[in-house]
Design a protein around this motif. Sequence first.
Motif, mmCIF file in Angstrom:
data_model
loop_
_atom_site.group_PDB
_atom_site.id
_atom_site.type_symbol
_atom_site.label_atom_id
_atom_site.label_comp_id
_atom_site.label_asym_id
_atom_site.label_seq_id
_atom_site.Cartn_x
_atom_site.Cartn_y
_atom_site.Cartn_z
ATOM 1 N N VAL A 116 -5.789 -21.863 3.804
ATOM 2 C CA VAL A 116 -6.095 -21.448 4.296
ATOM 3 C C VAL A 116 -7.410 -20.097 3.771
ATOM 4 O O VAL A 116 -6.608 -19.618 3.591
ATOM 5 N N VAL A 117 -8.372 -19.757 3.627
ATOM 6 C CA VAL A 117 -8.909 -18.615 3.267
ATOM 7 C C VAL A 117 -9.384 -18.158 3.932
ATOM 8 O O VAL A 117 -10.768 -18.538 4.696
ATOM 9 N N ILE A 118 -9.349 -16.864 4.576
ATOM 10 C CA ILE A 118 -10.133 -16.219 5.923
ATOM 11 C C ILE A 118 -10.770 -15.962 5.103
ATOM 12 O O ILE A 118 -10.338 -13.868 4.526
ATOM 13 N N ALA A 119 -12.504 -15.330 5.259
ATOM 14 C CA ALA A 119 -13.492 -14.174 4.547
ATOM 15 C C ALA A 119 -14.176 -14.508 6.137
ATOM 16 O O ALA A 119 -14.940 -14.159 5.500
ATOM 17 N N VAL A 120 -13.874 -13.306 6.869
ATOM 18 C CA VAL A 120 -14.674 -13.020 8.179
ATOM 19 C C VAL A 120 -14.669 -11.683 7.879
ATOM 20 O O VAL A 120 -14.001 -11.299 6.794
ATOM 21 N N TYR A 134 -1.308 -10.350 12.524
ATOM 22 C CA TYR A 134 -1.276 -10.618 11.244
ATOM 23 C C TYR A 134 -2.105 -9.139 10.831
ATOM 24 O O TYR A 134 -2.146 -8.173 10.133
ATOM 25 N N ILE A 135 -3.158 -8.700 11.890
ATOM 26 C CA ILE A 135 -3.506 -8.098 12.374
ATOM 27 C C ILE A 135 -3.938 -5.994 12.329
ATOM 28 O O ILE A 135 -2.727 -5.937 13.091
ATOM 29 N N GLU A 136 -4.354 -5.175 11.509
ATOM 30 C CA GLU A 136 -3.620 -3.808 11.607
ATOM 31 C C GLU A 136 -4.733 -2.838 11.529
ATOM 32 O O GLU A 136 -5.579 -3.952 10.513
ATOM 33 N N PRO A 137 -4.796 -1.971 11.512
ATOM 34 C CA PRO A 137 -5.952 -0.288 11.086
ATOM 35 C C PRO A 137 -6.389 -0.824 9.273
ATOM 36 O O PRO A 137 -5.291 -0.860 8.651
ATOM 37 N N HIS A 138 -7.635 -0.581 9.493
ATOM 38 C CA HIS A 138 -7.635 -1.043 8.055
ATOM 39 C C HIS A 138 -7.086 0.125 7.245
ATOM 40 O O HIS A 138 -7.824 1.483 7.189
ATOM 41 N N ARG A 147 -12.407 -0.541 11.757
ATOM 42 C CA ARG A 147 -12.035 -1.152 11.308
ATOM 43 C C ARG A 147 -10.330 -1.916 10.919
ATOM 44 O O ARG A 147 -9.619 -1.767 11.105
ATOM 45 N N ILE A 148 -10.284 -3.364 10.814
ATOM 46 C CA ILE A 148 -9.243 -4.448 11.319
ATOM 47 C C ILE A 148 -8.595 -4.517 9.041
ATOM 48 O O ILE A 148 -10.054 -5.367 8.692
ATOM 49 N N TRP A 149 -7.697 -5.472 8.781
ATOM 50 C CA TRP A 149 -7.747 -5.700 7.842
ATOM 51 C C TRP A 149 -6.143 -6.881 8.465
ATOM 52 O O TRP A 149 -5.584 -6.998 9.243
ATOM 53 N N LEU A 150 -5.791 -7.761 7.837
ATOM 54 C CA LEU A 150 -5.100 -9.197 7.985
ATOM 55 C C LEU A 150 -4.292 -8.388 6.281
ATOM 56 O O LEU A 150 -4.551 -8.613 5.395
ATOM 57 N N LYS A 151 -2.997 -7.999 7.219
ATOM 58 C CA LYS A 151 -1.793 -7.385 6.316
ATOM 59 C C LYS A 151 -1.988 -8.743 5.514
ATOM 60 O O LYS A 151 -1.027 -9.687 5.703
ATOM 61 N N ASN A 152 -1.432 -8.470 3.862
ATOM 62 C CA ASN A 152 -1.438 -9.399 3.463
ATOM 63 C C ASN A 152 -0.420 -8.479 1.682
ATOM 64 O O ASN A 152 -0.482 -7.234 1.930
ATOM 65 N N SER A 153 -0.174 -9.726 0.999
ATOM 66 C CA SER A 153 -0.137 -9.221 -0.315
ATOM 67 C C SER A 153 -1.327 -9.649 -1.362
ATOM 68 O O SER A 153 -0.239 -11.406 -2.109
ATOM 69 N N ASN A 154 -1.424 -9.097 -2.143
ATOM 70 C CA ASN A 154 -2.407 -9.422 -2.744
ATOM 71 C C ASN A 154 -3.090 -10.833 -2.710
ATOM 72 O O ASN A 154 -3.463 -11.654 -3.099
ATOM 73 N N HIS A 155 -3.357 -10.700 -1.508
ATOM 74 C CA HIS A 155 -4.555 -11.068 -0.984
ATOM 75 C C HIS A 155 -4.162 -12.582 -0.406
ATOM 76 O O HIS A 155 -4.603 -13.250 0.848
#
Length: 206
Positions: A116-120, A134-138, A147-155
């Motif tokens: 799955v790729v989340i691209a919203v 997974y949500i943290e401040p951008h 704004r937020i981001w989904l915490k990730n490592s290299n996408h």
Amino acid sequence: MNFDALIIGGGAAGLSCALVLGSAKDKVYAKDKRIGIVTHQKTSHLQNALFNNVLGLRPGTLGKDILQGGKQQLKDLYPHVNQIDREKVTAISKDIETDKLFYIKTNKNLYTSKIVVIAVGYTNLITVKGLEHYIEPHPRANPEKNRIWLKNSNHLVEENLYVAGTLAGWRSQFSIACGSGSHVATDILTLWNDGKHTKVHDKITV
């Protein structure tokens, strides 16, 4: 419907990811893969965008035209990529027994996918259940905008769960979002190609 890769979001990152994945249709490692994209676009920042500073785009290009043109481009060139229109993803979960398959619930249907790729978008109004932890401040946006981001490592958020575009932590710039989506696509193609780094280029033949 079952997919090998399902992209959620029909903005710059999502469509770019779908185009690159779709373009690998003649490769041995990708020719039988089932690819889909939920092309929900109502919250895309491209709806109100005007472009003058993007390489390859005619100055004055409107974001809303790119959104519609992108879906048509995907349909014309790579019709095997299943475009799921007029549906919005409401929840994502993992198969408890195998931990290898994702369940993607929309307001109309239930799908499964190996990847799955989340691209919203990266607003704090995101309503997809299952992503909360997974949500943290951008990290690259002004704090007052929430704004937020989904915490990730290299996408990569977790195994076989990717995030692309502004929600991956990148700045809200069209060319950056497109590149992020393409990056994720080549990572998936590399995974399908048994870890051998891969990309897809078209060339003029003489």
